[in-house]
Design a protein around this motif. Structure first.
Motif, PDB file in Angstrom:
ATOM      1  N   MET A   1       0.862  -1.184   0.000  1.00 53.65           N
ATOM      2  CA  MET A   1       0.000   0.000   0.000  1.00 53.65           C
ATOM      3  C   MET A   1       0.898   1.234   0.000  1.00 53.65           C
ATOM      4  O   MET A   1       1.669   1.450   0.930  1.00 53.65           O
ATOM      5  N   GLY A   2       0.897   1.979  -1.067  1.00 52.68           N
ATOM      6  CA  GLY A   2       1.845   3.058  -1.215  1.00 52.68           C
ATOM      7  C   GLY A   2       1.410   4.340  -0.552  1.00 52.68           C
ATOM      8  O   GLY A   2       0.297   4.479  -0.070  1.00 52.68           O
ATOM      9  N   LYS A   3       2.324   5.290  -0.609  1.00 56.55           N
ATOM     10  CA  LYS A   3       2.057   6.591  -0.010  1.00 56.55           C
ATOM     11  C   LYS A   3       1.214   7.440  -0.956  1.00 56.55           C
ATOM     12  O   LYS A   3       1.360   7.385  -2.168  1.00 56.55           O
ATOM     13  N   HIS A   4       0.308   8.228  -0.423  1.00 53.66           N
ATOM     14  CA  HIS A   4      -0.562   9.096  -1.209  1.00 53.66           C
ATOM     15  C   HIS A   4      -0.462  10.497  -0.619  1.00 53.66           C
ATOM     16  O   HIS A   4      -1.045  10.794   0.403  1.00 53.66           O
ATOM     17  N   GLU A   5       0.312  11.364  -1.283  1.00 52.06           N
ATOM     18  CA  GLU A   5       0.559  12.702  -0.777  1.00 52.06           C
ATOM     19  C   GLU A   5       1.055  12.616   0.674  1.00 52.06           C
ATOM     20  O   GLU A   5       1.723  11.690   1.072  1.00 52.06           O
ATOM     21  N   ARG A   6       0.714  13.626   1.457  1.00 51.97           N
ATOM     22  CA  ARG A   6       1.085  13.590   2.873  1.00 51.97           C
ATOM     23  C   ARG A   6       0.031  12.785   3.616  1.00 51.97           C
ATOM     24  O   ARG A   6      -1.163  12.974   3.436  1.00 51.97           O
ATOM     25  N   THR A   7       0.465  11.862   4.491  1.00 50.94           N
ATOM     26  CA  THR A   7      -0.457  10.937   5.143  1.00 50.94           C
ATOM     27  C   THR A   7      -0.308  10.984   6.653  1.00 50.94           C
ATOM     28  O   THR A   7       0.806  10.953   7.185  1.00 50.94           O
ATOM     29  N   ILE A   8      -1.444  11.062   7.338  1.00 55.73           N
ATOM     30  CA  ILE A   8      -1.499  10.919   8.799  1.00 55.73           C
ATOM     31  C   ILE A   8      -2.265   9.639   9.081  1.00 55.73           C
ATOM     32  O   ILE A   8      -3.424   9.490   8.664  1.00 55.73           O
ATOM     33  N   ALA A   9      -1.629   8.706   9.767  1.00 56.46           N
ATOM     34  CA  ALA A   9      -2.266   7.443  10.117  1.00 56.46           C
ATOM     35  C   ALA A   9      -2.546   7.416  11.612  1.00 56.46           C
ATOM     36  O   ALA A   9      -1.662   7.714  12.427  1.00 56.46           O
ATOM     37  N   ILE A  10      -3.764   7.081  11.966  1.00 58.04           N
ATOM     38  CA  ILE A  10      -4.172   6.951  13.365  1.00 58.04           C
ATOM     39  C   ILE A  10      -4.459   5.490  13.626  1.00 58.04           C
ATOM     40  O   ILE A  10      -5.328   4.892  12.976  1.00 58.04           O
ATOM     41  N   VAL A  11      -3.728   4.893  14.564  1.00 52.20           N
ATOM     42  CA  VAL A  11      -3.888   3.470  14.853  1.00 52.20           C
ATOM     43  C   VAL A  11      -4.820   3.328  16.053  1.00 52.20           C
ATOM     44  O   VAL A  11      -4.438   3.606  17.191  1.00 52.20           O
ATOM     45  N   GLY A  12      -6.050   2.925  15.791  1.00 49.83           N
ATOM     46  CA  GLY A  12      -7.047   2.784  16.844  1.00 49.83           C
ATOM     47  C   GLY A  12      -8.246   3.661  16.552  1.00 49.83           C
ATOM     48  O   GLY A  12      -8.102   4.875  16.352  1.00 49.83           O
ATOM     49  N   GLY A  13      -9.441   3.040  16.526  1.00 52.63           N
ATOM     50  CA  GLY A  13     -10.638   3.781  16.160  1.00 52.63           C
ATOM     51  C   GLY A  13     -11.635   3.932  17.280  1.00 52.63           C
ATOM     52  O   GLY A  13     -12.826   4.157  17.024  1.00 52.63           O
ATOM     53  N   GLY A  14     -11.177   3.832  18.534  1.00 49.82           N
ATOM     54  CA  GLY A  14     -12.049   4.138  19.665  1.00 49.82           C
ATOM     55  C   GLY A  14     -12.231   5.634  19.787  1.00 49.82           C
ATOM     56  O   GLY A  14     -11.975   6.398  18.845  1.00 49.82           O
ATOM     57  N   ILE A  15     -12.622   6.089  20.963  1.00 46.01           N
ATOM     58  CA  ILE A  15     -12.921   7.515  21.091  1.00 46.01           C
ATOM     59  C   ILE A  15     -11.669   8.380  20.939  1.00 46.01           C
ATOM     60  O   ILE A  15     -11.727   9.456  20.329  1.00 46.01           O
ATOM     61  N   SER A  16     -10.506   7.910  21.420  1.00 47.19           N
ATOM     62  CA  SER A  16      -9.278   8.711  21.303  1.00 47.19           C
ATOM     63  C   SER A  16      -8.901   8.923  19.845  1.00 47.19           C
ATOM     64  O   SER A  16      -8.661  10.048  19.396  1.00 47.19           O
ATOM     65  N   GLY A  17      -8.837   7.824  19.095  1.00 47.70           N
ATOM     66  CA  GLY A  17      -8.449   7.924  17.693  1.00 47.70           C
ATOM     67  C   GLY A  17      -9.491   8.626  16.850  1.00 47.70           C
ATOM     68  O   GLY A  17      -9.163   9.437  15.974  1.00 47.70           O
ATOM     69  N   SER A  18     -10.768   8.340  17.115  1.00 44.69           N
ATOM     70  CA  SER A  18     -11.836   8.952  16.327  1.00 44.69           C
ATOM     71  C   SER A  18     -11.916  10.454  16.563  1.00 44.69           C
ATOM     72  O   SER A  18     -12.130  11.240  15.633  1.00 44.69           O
ATOM     73  N   LEU A  19     -11.755  10.864  17.817  1.00 40.42           N
ATOM     74  CA  LEU A  19     -11.767  12.303  18.108  1.00 40.42           C
ATOM     75  C   LEU A  19     -10.586  13.010  17.442  1.00 40.42           C
ATOM     76  O   LEU A  19     -10.727  14.122  16.940  1.00 40.42           O
ATOM     77  N   THR A  20      -9.434  12.357  17.443  1.00 36.60           N
ATOM     78  CA  THR A  20      -8.271  12.956  16.788  1.00 36.60           C
ATOM     79  C   THR A  20      -8.540  13.139  15.303  1.00 36.60           C
ATOM     80  O   THR A  20      -8.257  14.196  14.720  1.00 36.60           O
ATOM     81  N   ALA A  21      -9.114  12.104  14.669  1.00 34.65           N
ATOM     82  CA  ALA A  21      -9.450  12.203  13.251  1.00 34.65           C
ATOM     83  C   ALA A  21     -10.483  13.292  13.017  1.00 34.65           C
ATOM     84  O   ALA A  21     -10.391  14.070  12.051  1.00 34.65           O
ATOM     85  N   TYR A  22     -11.470  13.370  13.894  1.00 39.93           N
ATOM     86  CA  TYR A  22     -12.525  14.379  13.756  1.00 39.93           C
ATOM     87  C   TYR A  22     -11.937  15.789  13.813  1.00 39.93           C
ATOM     88  O   TYR A  22     -12.250  16.645  12.971  1.00 39.93           O
ATOM     89  N   TYR A  23     -11.081  16.051  14.789  1.00 39.18           N
ATOM     90  CA  TYR A  23     -10.510  17.388  14.921  1.00 39.18           C
ATOM     91  C   TYR A  23      -9.582  17.724  13.760  1.00 39.18           C
ATOM     92  O   TYR A  23      -9.527  18.870  13.299  1.00 39.18           O
ATOM     93  N   LEU A  24      -8.856  16.727  13.266  1.00 40.68           N
ATOM     94  CA  LEU A  24      -8.006  16.969  12.099  1.00 40.68           C
ATOM     95  C   LEU A  24      -8.861  17.325  10.883  1.00 40.68           C
ATOM     96  O   LEU A  24      -8.527  18.224  10.112  1.00 40.68           O
ATOM     97  N   SER A  25      -9.975  16.615  10.717  1.00 43.03           N
ATOM     98  CA  SER A  25     -10.877  16.911   9.601  1.00 43.03           C
ATOM     99  C   SER A  25     -11.455  18.321   9.742  1.00 43.03           C
ATOM    100  O   SER A  25     -11.531  19.071   8.758  1.00 43.03           O
ATOM    101  N   ARG A  26     -11.852  18.682  10.962  1.00 41.47           N
ATOM    102  CA  ARG A  26     -12.401  20.027  11.194  1.00 41.47           C
ATOM    103  C   ARG A  26     -11.393  21.112  10.856  1.00 41.47           C
ATOM    104  O   ARG A  26     -11.760  22.196  10.403  1.00 41.47           O
ATOM    105  N   LYS A  27     -10.116  20.811  11.094  1.00 50.05           N
ATOM    106  CA  LYS A  27      -9.084  21.815  10.823  1.00 50.05           C
ATOM    107  C   LYS A  27      -8.766  21.899   9.341  1.00 50.05           C
ATOM    108  O   LYS A  27      -7.953  22.722   8.922  1.00 50.05           O
ATOM    109  N   GLY A  28      -9.373  21.002   8.552  1.00 51.22           N
ATOM    110  CA  GLY A  28      -9.175  21.057   7.114  1.00 51.22           C
ATOM    111  C   GLY A  28      -7.806  20.618   6.666  1.00 51.22           C
ATOM    112  O   GLY A  28      -7.263  21.163   5.702  1.00 51.22           O
ATOM    113  N   THR A  29      -7.233  19.635   7.342  1.00 51.70           N
ATOM    114  CA  THR A  29      -5.913  19.167   6.942  1.00 51.70           C
ATOM    115  C   THR A  29      -5.923  18.693   5.492  1.00 51.70           C
ATOM    116  O   THR A  29      -6.890  18.080   5.027  1.00 51.70           O
TER     117      THR A  29
END
Length: 459
Positions: free
Chosen positions: A1-29
């Protein structure tokens, strides 16, 4: 699985990981945002994936927003999506809060959910390479570990036969833990904290009405929530350098006539600051002598749960006893649990099943995670100064074996208990997720750490 532009990977989809993804999305990364978790849906984890609507939050709805800038967001969501009459002082089901978390994710564009298990994460120059269970690799510019809570530590003296015959259950969260129990049979719970309370609730919900005994080293249940008038500020001024001084300050405040819940909760926003001000020796002393006392008063039961449990204790259908578990054996189709109390007296308790309800294992070398095993063996991550969790700086950057803090590998959630005292409740997770998004978007970690916690606490 190759790299696609700049990538942020979050390992874990519980509340900690999901909230981190949510806030990153809100910031328009502009980065590709990937959450790696084998679960079918993001945002739940162990706490909020419970099938029971009787498993309640232990904080009232008015204080459970996931958006700190909007204190009533959860309450409004409840009234629109769950109960139009919901009140701020109600304690809602955890499963409902999980749906609330998922509803936020639905408004956050650009989050990919990769249903895989990450088994390794290694550094390669200025990138990280994640290995997935199927053998594929994924490159990322930044990796955030959001691993949540693991199963309890292994108990001493549990026989292989007890596990194989199913009379001892190591996990309180598996469906099979509640299967095949006679309705009137006695069940023994090892532990008397909030997990034991959850198991008692679930047993009653599936039709069990027999006696339940909770055995723990301290023999104490969590206290109950109750209304109180909040204090204007924290009862402690300058952070003490001794654990005993912290305890004395709390006792003085309560002795002055202040309600004890108000005193304990006045420490809420400063708990980690006070903890970090203690020398390592004093932190160890706190863990040894005060940790359980703190948990009993800090992590309290919802009032309805406490009232119902109190009725069962009065009726002797639930009993809480003090004792340390020495052995668990299979005998006569059930379990025999041998314990020793503070006075040194030993006793054998018989039950159809013994269920481990102790807290999650925090020695990450023993949790059985291939990902953590590889990272710890290479020295890309290390245990916290007291020997558990992961050592990270004030913004979650992982410390390596050489004492350097990473700008590529990060940590949010329970793993940060390697350094912090509190890192499992929604306020801490919410703060860490928002902070992590700011770090990863702005790429100014050192300055931001000083901005948030002050230069004296930034690593």
């Amino acid at each position: 699985m190759g790299k696609h532009e700049r990538t942020i990977a979050i390992v874990g989809g519980g509340i900690s990981g999901s909230l981190t993804a949510y806030y990153l999305s809100r910031k328009g990364t502009s980065a590709r945002l990937v959450v790696i978790d084998p679960a079918p849906r993001l945002g739940l984890g162990l706490a909020y994936s419970t099938p029971s609507l009787k498993h309640l939050l232990n904080v009232p709805a008015g204080k459970m927003t996931l958006l700190p800038e909007d204190p009533n967001h959860f309450l409004r969501w409840l009234r629109e999506h769950h109960d139009p009459t919901a009140r701020a002082d109600e304690f809602m089901p955890r499963a409902v809060f999980g749906r609330y978390m998922q509803s936020l994710l639905e408004t956050a564009p650009g989050i990919e959910h990769l249903r895989e298990l990450a088994t390794d994460c290694r550094l390669d120059g200025q990138e990280a390479v994640l290995t997935l269970a199927g053998g594929a690799e994924m490159r990322a510019d930044r990796v955030v570990l959001a691993l949540g809570n693991f199963l309890p530590a292994r108990l001493p003296g549990v026989s292989q036969a007890a596990e194989e015959q199913g009379v001892y259950c190591h996990s309180a969260w598996e469906k099979r833990t509640y299967e095949g129990i006679d309705a009137d049979a006695e069940v023994l719970l090892i532990g008397s904290g909030l997990t034991a309370v959850d198991v008692w609730i679930r047993l009653r919900e599936v039709g069990h009405w027999g006696a339940i005994r909770m055995v723990s080293r301290h023999g104490k249940l969590p206290e109950s929530q109750a209304p109180y008038t909040e204090l204007a500020g924290c009862v402690i001024g300058e952070p003490p350098e001794r654990a005993r001084e912290l305890l004395r300050a709390v006792h003085r405040a309560i002795a002055s006539g202040l309600e004890w819940r108000a005193v304990v909760d006045s420490l809420r926003e400063r708990t980690n600051e006070l903890w970090l001000a203690l020398p390592e020796q004093e932190q160890r002393r706190f863990k040894r002598h005060l940790q359980r006392r703190w948990e009993v008063v800090r992590h309290r039961m919802a009032p309805k749960v406490a009232e119902r449990l109190g009725r069962e204790i009065a009726a002797h259908t639930v009993q809480v006893v003090q004792g340390s578990v020495l052995a668990v054996e299979a005998a006569g189709g059930g379990a025999e649990v041998r314990t020793r109390n503070r006075e040194g007296a030993e006793r054998v308790w018989k039950a159809c099943r013994a269920i481990n309800c102790t807290g999650p294992e925090m020695n990450y070398a023993r949790v059985g995670s291939l990902l953590l095993n590889h990272m710890l063996e290479r020295g890309d991550a290390v245990a916290g100064p007291l020997g558990y969790g992961l050592w990270s700086d004030a913004c979650g950057g992982l410390r390596n074996r050489r004492g350097e803090y990473s700008r590529i590998l990060f940590n949010v959630g329970p793993g940060r208990q390697g350094v912090l005292l509190e890192s499992i409740a929604v306020p801490e997770l919410r703060q860490q997720a928002a902070q992590m998004a700011r770090v990863l978007v702005r790429e100014t970690k050192d300055d931001l750490c000083a901005e948030i916690v002050g230069p004296e606490l930034a690593a």
